[in-house]
Scaffold this active site. Structure first.
Site, mmCIF file in Angstrom:
data_model
loop_
_atom_site.group_PDB
_atom_site.id
_atom_site.type_symbol
_atom_site.label_atom_id
_atom_site.label_comp_id
_atom_site.label_asym_id
_atom_site.label_seq_id
_atom_site.Cartn_x
_atom_site.Cartn_y
_atom_site.Cartn_z
ATOM 1 N N GLY A 31 8.880 11.890 -52.420
ATOM 2 C CA GLY A 31 10.157 11.736 -53.110
ATOM 3 C C GLY A 31 10.462 12.973 -53.923
ATOM 4 O O GLY A 31 10.042 14.082 -53.577
ATOM 5 N N GLU A 32 11.218 12.800 -54.991
ATOM 6 C CA GLU A 32 11.643 13.839 -55.930
ATOM 7 C C GLU A 32 12.340 15.029 -55.265
ATOM 8 O O GLU A 32 12.412 16.120 -55.821
ATOM 9 C CB GLU A 32 10.485 14.301 -56.819
ATOM 10 C CG GLU A 32 9.363 15.076 -56.165
ATOM 11 C CD GLU A 32 8.151 15.315 -57.087
ATOM 12 O OE1 GLU A 32 7.614 16.442 -57.062
ATOM 13 O OE2 GLU A 32 7.745 14.377 -57.805
ATOM 14 N N GLY A 33 12.866 14.835 -54.046
ATOM 15 C CA GLY A 33 13.580 15.897 -53.353
ATOM 16 C C GLY A 33 12.683 16.882 -52.634
ATOM 17 O O GLY A 33 13.168 17.885 -52.106
#
Length: 317
Positions: A286-288
């Site tokens: 996640g988190e880009g």
């Protein structure tokens, strides 16, 4: 809403066919260059300014024991982002993206969607507005990511609501759920999708949350207004984006899926959307992070497209 510029895209295709290489030999890189040309409206697209937005939120569904980590980890990770210590910080540094972290009322979680709607409509609109207002209109590309303990449960519920199927079809380990935690996660999602029957994008966001997912949707809609291409991250980000298809089948036309996550539901979600990820690296952070790595591939595509010589320029043929 801006639309894809077919004239610019065709000019980009024509240029690809004149470059010093066999036609089609750069494969997906050629397709990505044409995609960018169409959305930027120029046959030689540019990536001078890349913006990465990571929205963070907390979720009432955590009360159901769906995650092995407590909700306060969200705020701790936001601090880590701010200090430059997370994976997304390193990836944005090498990919040439300006990173902004947007916490969304971390001290006020959304409601538990097994008991009631996660948000009311004013909360949905407020979160979407924050997402829209966070977009840099001068950017050439937008990367979207998220952080929020419990939000893989939200994503599974959103995906099941939009595309159907059982909770078991969409629920995965997320941050490491297994055994009893995974079973509770599946039960919570089953309960949520039985309780709520949304039919529009905003109703879906209200039913299941979270604020960061609503902000992602707001950012996507703002990017479409600007004609700004978007790179989506993994399962959670893609599930948030997918709810927009309830209102408009073309809502994600300006979006790329950066990578196919190792989270089990993401492959099913990608197939349901009829989209093709740029990468598949077994990432599930996640988190880009996956979208940030995809940006490097996009930079390679545009560098080749704009910088290579044509056969005429090279004196070949």
């Amino acid at each position: 809403m801006r639309s894809f510029d077919e004239v610019a895209a065709q000019r980009a295709r024509d240029r690809q066919n004149q470059l010093t290489k066999p036609p089609g030999s750069l494969g997906r890189l050629e397709e990505l260059a044409v995609f960018m040309a169409g959305w930027q409206g120029r046959d030689r697209p540019e990536l001078n300014r890349a913006q990465a937005l990571v929205f963070a939120g907390n979720h009432g569904i955590v009360a159901q024991g769906v995650n092995p980590f407590p909700a306060d980890v969200t705020a701790l990770m936001v601090q880590n982002f701010a200090a430059g210590g997370a994976a997304i910080n390193q990836i944005c540094s090498v990919a040439g993206a300006e990173l902004a972290i947007v916490p969304m009322d971390l001290d006020r979680p959304t409601r538990d969607f097994t008991q009631a709607a996660a948000m009311d409509m004013p909360e949905v609109h407020a979160a979407m507005s924050i997402g829209a207002d966070s977009v840099d209109p001068k950017a050439d590309i937008l990367i979207l990511g998220e952080m929020g303990i419990g939000n893989s449960s939200v994503a599974a519920a959103q995906a099941a609501s939009v595309f159907g199927g059982r909770a078991e079809d969409w629920v995965g380990p997320g941050t490491g759920a297994e055994g009893d935690v995974l079973a509770r996660k599946q039960r919570a999602v089953s309960t949520g999708i039985a309780l709520h029957s949304p039919s529009t994008a905003r109703e879906t966001l209200a039913a299941f949350g979270g604020r960061e997912q609503a902000a992602i949707c707001g950012a996507i809609l703002r990017a479409q207004e600007l004609g700004l291409p978007v790179i989506l991250d993994g399962f959670i980000c893609t599930a948030a984006a997918a709810v927009l298809r309830r209102d408009d089948p073309e809502a994600l036309a300006h979006c790329l899926i950066g990578h196919e996550s190792a989270e089990p539901g993401h492959r099913r979600l990608i197939a349901a959307l009829g989209m093709r990820p740029v990468l598949s690296l077994d990432m599930r952070l996640g988190e880009g992070s996956g979208a940030g790595v995809a940006l490097m591939v996009l930079r390679a595509a545009i560098a080749c497209h704009g910088g290579m010589a044509t056969f005429a320029e090279a004196g070949i043929g």
